[in-house]
Design an enzyme around this catalytic site. Structure first.
Site, short mmCIF file in Angstrom:
data_model
loop_
_atom_site.label_atom_id
_atom_site.label_comp_id
_atom_site.label_asym_id
_atom_site.label_seq_id
_atom_site.Cartn_x
_atom_site.Cartn_y
_atom_site.Cartn_z
N ALA A 53 0.85 -1.20 0.00
CA ALA A 53 0.00 0.00 0.00
C ALA A 53 0.89 1.25 0.00
O ALA A 53 1.79 1.35 -0.82
CB ALA A 53 -0.98 -0.04 1.16
N SER A 54 0.67 2.18 0.93
CA SER A 54 1.36 3.48 0.84
C SER A 54 2.85 3.42 1.20
O SER A 54 3.55 4.43 1.06
CB SER A 54 0.66 4.50 1.73
OG SER A 54 -0.56 4.89 1.14
N MET A 55 3.35 2.27 1.63
CA MET A 55 4.81 2.14 1.73
C MET A 55 5.44 2.11 0.34
O MET A 55 6.67 2.15 0.21
CB MET A 55 5.17 0.90 2.55
CG MET A 55 5.04 1.14 4.05
SD MET A 55 5.28 -0.32 5.09
CE MET A 55 6.90 -0.92 4.58
N TYR A 160 -2.88 14.68 2.60
CA TYR A 160 -2.51 13.39 2.04
C TYR A 160 -3.32 13.14 0.77
O TYR A 160 -4.52 13.42 0.73
CB TYR A 160 -2.78 12.31 3.07
CG TYR A 160 -2.06 11.02 2.82
CD1 TYR A 160 -0.71 10.99 2.48
CD2 TYR A 160 -2.73 9.80 2.96
CE1 TYR A 160 -0.06 9.78 2.26
CE2 TYR A 160 -2.08 8.61 2.75
CZ TYR A 160 -0.75 8.60 2.40
OH TYR A 160 -0.10 7.41 2.18
#
Length: 369
Positions: A53-55, A160
């Site tokens: 995901a957002s990693m 974000y």
């Protein structure tokens, strides 16, 4: 750390977790517990491949910063230099200049659908956040993003957003490569991160689960999880769908050891991928006193990661100057340069592996000694 992980798994708070930690470049902890697939009774392994995901975002940001170091891209380039049709406007009709720096720092005025109310503009326009199976191309999604009003004048706020998906399109235009090829050739292949990719290509991934009571739900296709004012819509099958557009914000998969290689490369000065001064700029607060809502009190933002400014305000045992991020499939990592510590924790439980009791307890355990 064993106790924290086993407690989270035994209580059913987390289905499965794989955690790795290093200090001063040496691996000092590696462990896995619980299930990669609860129903099939398949145990979580230390090298389990999970949806990041957002990693994904820090990896894509480093790809862009490498292009800056090579002189192919500038932080102050208007996005329209590379994407001429990407021209979102403010609510009053003005068209401001959005730069590459604004994308990296989430100060462009863009958003995410799951961060707005259900009838917000991102929902009405059918904008993909990169987690769903929208059937859109990257170009089609960019057109929809550009049609939504900006939240604020670029540079005057932090929110974000899908900015790193837009950055991915910039990278494609600068390099003439697809985003997966550019990221692989510039970052993951040189660092030996063989498990980190945009498409699973036959790799068996950890089965994802969503927070529920009395135990996490096995995610369906699609799966909706209440989050903030709206909901996150997951499509787990997207990770194996070669036709899905490559989401620079949330689209990658990988295992904990390979992600640790990436974190350590940046901690130690860029490992030749980016210059030491670029690595320092990436991991230093770049937005002044703008509040970083998604990270909470005490945090700023660099060129791709959250930066801890005030541990007391953040109620964190980690040292000031540490940097981190997480992902809504239940993943998180942090790097504490002052202590020489890097930790990667991948779970298959959204969002409990990302925020709440588990990551808080894990951080306390790391610093308890």
């Amino acid at each position: 750390m064993d106790a924290v992980i086993l407690d989270a798994v035994s209580r059913g708070h987390i289905v499965g977790a794989a955690v790795i930690a290093s200090q001063d470049g040496e691996i000092v902890y590696q462990g896995a517990a619980g299930f990669a697939d609860r129903e099939a009774r398949r145990s979580m392994k230390e090298d389990e491949v999970c949806r990041l995901a957002s990693m994904t975002k820090p990896i894509v940001c480093v790809t862009a910063l490498a292009l800056v170091d090579r002189g192919q891209l500038r932080l102050e380039d208007p996005v329209t230099r590379w994407l001429p049709s990407f021209r979102p406007k403010l609510s009053d009709g003005r068209e401001p200049v959005i730069t590459v720096r604004h994308l990296l720092t989430h100060t462009a005025g863009l958003s995410y659908g799951f961060l707005e109310v259900q009838d917000g503009p991102y929902h009405r326009l059918g904008i993909s956040d990169g987690l769903d199976r929208s059937g859109l191309t990257l170009e089609e999604n960019l057109q929809r993003i550009a049609s939504a009003p900006l939240l604020f004048e670029p540079g005057t706020g932090w929110h974000y957003s899908v900015a790193i998906d837009v950055l991915g399109a910039v990278i494609e235009r600068v390099t003439g490569m697809t985003l997966p090829v550019a990221v692989r050739s510039i970052v993951t292949e040189p660092l030996g991160m063989s498990s980190v990719n945009f498409v699973s290509a036959g790799t068996v991934l950890a089965t994802p689960y969503g927070d529920a009571s009395p135990q996490p739900d096995r995610m369906t296709e699609p799966y909706s999880l209440r989050f903030g004012q709206s909901a996150i819509v997951y499509s787990p099958a997207r990770a194996s769908e070669a036709t899905a557009f490559p989401s620079g914000g949330v689209g990658m998969i990988g295992n904990a050891r390979d992600y640790l290689r990436f974190a350590e490369a940046i901690r130690t000065g860029g490992a030749g991928i980016i210059r030491p001064e670029t690595a320092a700029a990436m991991t230093t607060n770049a937005i002044g006193e703008l509040p970083v809502g998604a990270a909470g009190p005490g945090f700023g933002w660099g060129l791709g990661v959250a930066v801890l400014k005030d541990p007391l305000a953040a109620k964190s045992p980690i040292n000031a100057g540490a940097w981190n991020w997480s992902g809504v499939y239940g993943t998180n990592f942090w790097v504490d340069p002052a202590a020489g510590i890097s930790v990667v924790a991948l779970t298959n439980t959204a969002v409990a592996g990302m925020t709440g009791d588990f990551p808080v307890a894990l951080r306390r355990a790391v610093y308890a000694g």
